[in-house]
Design a protein around this motif. Sequence first.
Motif, PDB file in Angstrom:
ATOM      1  N   TRP A   1       0.824  -1.205   0.000  1.00 16.05           N
ATOM      2  CA  TRP A   1       0.000   0.000   0.000  1.00 16.05           C
ATOM      3  C   TRP A   1       0.860   1.258   0.000  1.00 16.05           C
ATOM      4  CZ3 TRP A   1      -1.130   4.509   2.415  1.00 16.05           C
ATOM      5  CH2 TRP A   1      -2.328   5.121   2.040  1.00 16.05           C
ATOM      6  N   ALA A   2       1.881   1.295   0.852  1.00 11.66           N
ATOM      7  CA  ALA A   2       2.663   2.523   1.019  1.00 11.66           C
ATOM      8  C   ALA A   2       3.705   2.714  -0.081  1.00 11.66           C
ATOM      9  CB  ALA A   2       3.352   2.522   2.382  1.00 11.66           C
ATOM     10  N   GLY A   3       4.179   1.627  -0.664  1.00  9.10           N
ATOM     11  CA  GLY A   3       5.229   1.719  -1.675  1.00  9.10           C
ATOM     12  C   GLY A   3       4.932   2.684  -2.814  1.00  9.10           C
ATOM     13  N   PRO A   4       3.795   2.523  -3.495  1.00 12.39           N
ATOM     14  CA  PRO A   4       3.497   3.445  -4.591  1.00 12.39           C
ATOM     15  C   PRO A   4       3.327   4.895  -4.137  1.00 12.39           C
ATOM     16  CG  PRO A   4       2.126   1.490  -4.740  1.00 12.39           C
ATOM     17  CD  PRO A   4       2.840   1.422  -3.425  1.00 12.39           C
ATOM     18  N   ARG A   5       2.972   5.109  -2.893  1.00 14.90           N
ATOM     19  CA  ARG A   5       2.768   6.459  -2.365  1.00 14.90           C
ATOM     20  C   ARG A   5       4.066   7.093  -1.868  1.00 14.90           C
ATOM     21  NH1 ARG A   5      -1.256   3.097  -2.204  1.00 14.90           N
ATOM     22  NH2 ARG A   5      -3.360   3.836  -2.548  1.00 14.90           N
ATOM     23  N   MET A   6       5.141   6.315  -1.809  1.00 16.19           N
ATOM     24  CA  MET A   6       6.429   6.837  -1.365  1.00 16.19           C
ATOM     25  C   MET A   6       6.934   7.936  -2.279  1.00 16.19           C
ATOM     26  SD  MET A   6       7.793   5.633   1.418  1.00 16.19           S
ATOM     27  CE  MET A   6       9.549   5.847   1.179  1.00 16.19           C
ATOM     28  N   ILE A   7       6.586   7.879  -3.541  1.00 11.01           N
ATOM     29  CA  ILE A   7       7.051   8.886  -4.489  1.00 11.01           C
ATOM     30  C   ILE A   7       6.568  10.278  -4.078  1.00 11.01           C
ATOM     31  CG2 ILE A   7       5.167   8.727  -6.174  1.00 11.01           C
ATOM     32  CD1 ILE A   7       8.847   8.846  -7.131  1.00 11.01           C
ATOM     33  N   LEU A   8       5.425  10.343  -3.393  1.00  9.03           N
ATOM     34  CA  LEU A   8       4.895  11.630  -2.928  1.00  9.03           C
ATOM     35  C   LEU A   8       5.566  12.107  -1.639  1.00  9.03           C
ATOM     36  CD1 LEU A   8       1.106  10.875  -3.457  1.00  9.03           C
ATOM     37  CD2 LEU A   8       2.608  12.193  -4.956  1.00  9.03           C
ATOM     38  N   HIS A   9       5.912  11.179  -0.764  1.00  8.69           N
ATOM     39  CA  HIS A   9       6.420  11.530   0.556  1.00  8.69           C
ATOM     40  C   HIS A   9       7.940  11.538   0.631  1.00  8.69           C
ATOM     41  CE1 HIS A   9       2.405  11.413   2.233  1.00  8.69           C
ATOM     42  NE2 HIS A   9       2.218  10.323   1.524  1.00  8.69           N
ATOM     43  N   SER A  10       8.576  10.703  -0.159  1.00 12.19           N
ATOM     44  CA  SER A  10      10.038  10.637  -0.168  1.00 12.19           C
ATOM     45  C   SER A  10      10.503  10.148  -1.536  1.00 12.19           C
ATOM     46  CB  SER A  10      10.523   9.698   0.934  1.00 12.19           C
ATOM     47  OG  SER A  10      11.914   9.651   0.938  1.00 12.19           O
ATOM     48  N   PRO A  11      10.533  11.044  -2.506  1.00 14.77           N
ATOM     49  CA  PRO A  11      10.901  10.634  -3.861  1.00 14.77           C
ATOM     50  C   PRO A  11      12.281   9.976  -3.949  1.00 14.77           C
ATOM     51  CG  PRO A  11      10.108  12.898  -3.849  1.00 14.77           C
ATOM     52  CD  PRO A  11      10.201  12.457  -2.429  1.00 14.77           C
ATOM     53  N   MET A  12      13.248  10.460  -3.170  1.00 16.15           N
ATOM     54  CA  MET A  12      14.593   9.881  -3.233  1.00 16.15           C
ATOM     55  C   MET A  12      14.589   8.435  -2.740  1.00 16.15           C
ATOM     56  SD  MET A  12      16.617  11.899  -4.687  1.00 16.15           S
ATOM     57  CE  MET A  12      18.155  11.113  -4.314  1.00 16.15           C
ATOM     58  N   ALA A  13      13.873   8.167  -1.664  1.00 19.54           N
ATOM     59  CA  ALA A  13      13.799   6.795  -1.146  1.00 19.54           C
ATOM     60  C   ALA A  13      13.100   5.893  -2.156  1.00 19.54           C
ATOM     61  CB  ALA A  13      13.068   6.763   0.192  1.00 19.54           C
ATOM     62  N   ALA A  14      12.066   6.389  -2.808  1.00 18.62           N
ATOM     63  CA  ALA A  14      11.346   5.590  -3.801  1.00 18.62           C
ATOM     64  C   ALA A  14      12.247   5.278  -5.000  1.00 18.62           C
ATOM     65  CB  ALA A  14      10.084   6.326  -4.255  1.00 18.62           C
ATOM     66  N   LEU A  15      12.973   6.270  -5.483  1.00 21.26           N
ATOM     67  CA  LEU A  15      13.879   6.049  -6.619  1.00 21.26           C
ATOM     68  C   LEU A  15      15.031   5.128  -6.241  1.00 21.26           C
ATOM     69  CD1 LEU A  15      13.943   9.629  -8.151  1.00 21.26           C
ATOM     70  CD2 LEU A  15      12.806   7.592  -9.068  1.00 21.26           C
ATOM     71  N   ARG A  16      15.543   5.283  -5.025  1.00 23.43           N
ATOM     72  CA  ARG A  16      16.621   4.421  -4.554  1.00 23.43           C
ATOM     73  C   ARG A  16      16.161   2.960  -4.515  1.00 23.43           C
ATOM     74  NH1 ARG A  16      17.336   6.600   0.152  1.00 23.43           N
ATOM     75  NH2 ARG A  16      18.619   8.260  -0.672  1.00 23.43           N
ATOM     76  N   HIS A  17      14.941   2.737  -4.032  1.00 26.80           N
ATOM     77  CA  HIS A  17      14.403   1.382  -3.964  1.00 26.80           C
ATOM     78  C   HIS A  17      14.206   0.801  -5.370  1.00 26.80           C
ATOM     79  CE1 HIS A  17      12.166  -2.043  -2.514  1.00 26.80           C
ATOM     80  NE2 HIS A  17      11.195  -1.739  -3.341  1.00 26.80           N
ATOM     81  N   LEU A  18      13.696   1.603  -6.281  1.00 26.03           N
ATOM     82  CA  LEU A  18      13.497   1.145  -7.654  1.00 26.03           C
ATOM     83  C   LEU A  18      14.829   0.765  -8.295  1.00 26.03           C
ATOM     84  CD1 LEU A  18      11.566   0.722 -10.041  1.00 26.03           C
ATOM     85  CD2 LEU A  18      11.936   3.111 -10.640  1.00 26.03           C
ATOM     86  N   CYS A  19      15.846   1.599  -8.113  1.00 26.75           N
ATOM     87  CA  CYS A  19      17.179   1.285  -8.655  1.00 26.75           C
ATOM     88  C   CYS A  19      17.731   0.016  -8.028  1.00 26.75           C
ATOM     89  CB  CYS A  19      18.135   2.444  -8.414  1.00 26.75           C
ATOM     90  SG  CYS A  19      17.761   3.897  -9.406  1.00 26.75           S
ATOM     91  N   GLN A  20      17.535  -0.145  -6.713  1.00 27.78           N
ATOM     92  CA  GLN A  20      18.015  -1.338  -6.023  1.00 27.78           C
ATOM     93  C   GLN A  20      17.355  -2.588  -6.603  1.00 27.78           C
ATOM     94  OE1 GLN A  20      16.963  -1.403  -1.888  1.00 27.78           O
ATOM     95  NE2 GLN A  20      18.152  -3.229  -1.459  1.00 27.78           N
ATOM     96  N   CYS A  21      16.050  -2.518  -6.838  1.00 26.93           N
ATOM     97  CA  CYS A  21      15.335  -3.672  -7.399  1.00 26.93           C
ATOM     98  C   CYS A  21      15.839  -4.000  -8.801  1.00 26.93           C
ATOM     99  CB  CYS A  21      13.834  -3.404  -7.446  1.00 26.93           C
ATOM    100  SG  CYS A  21      13.044  -3.391  -5.845  1.00 26.93           S
ATOM    101  N   LEU A  22      16.044  -2.990  -9.619  1.00 28.17           N
ATOM    102  CA  LEU A  22      16.506  -3.218 -10.984  1.00 28.17           C
ATOM    103  C   LEU A  22      17.924  -3.783 -11.011  1.00 28.17           C
ATOM    104  CD1 LEU A  22      15.086  -0.044 -12.755  1.00 28.17           C
ATOM    105  CD2 LEU A  22      14.242  -2.397 -12.927  1.00 28.17           C
TER     106      LEU A  22
END
Length: 147
Positions: free
Chosen positions: A107-128
Amino acid sequence: MEQKQNDTFNKNVNRHLSCLCSDAAVGNKSNKKTERDKATIRLMIDIYCRHRLGLIETPERFKALADYACRRLDHCRWGEAKPACKDCPVHCYAPKKREEIRQVMRWAGPRMILHSPMAALRHLCQCLMNKTRLPRQKSSTPSSEHP
């Protein structure tokens, strides 16, 4: 009343963001990634409780879940090279806790881009990056490509 709720939430977000962005908060460079992951999971739990459940304060149940997740991060066998938990070949969470954290993250993952864009991008890069680094597990079912 609404203003007080927003102030409390913003204070929590700022506290987590300072942990995510500050090298001084980490102290030891070798565990920088683990500390960021801990701050990220705590932020996700706060977002879930605030926006999904409509709570001002994080309940004890979710504080305990955050503590459990942080202990798992501290004892991760992969250390600083750990993949995202969903991509990890070793599932170290107890089944009940794993389902709880999955629900929060889903639930919170997709909403992270609004609250902490850097953390969301970091997680996406880590997954890739981890998808290219981790060896693929062979499936136990026979392949239809080879008769």
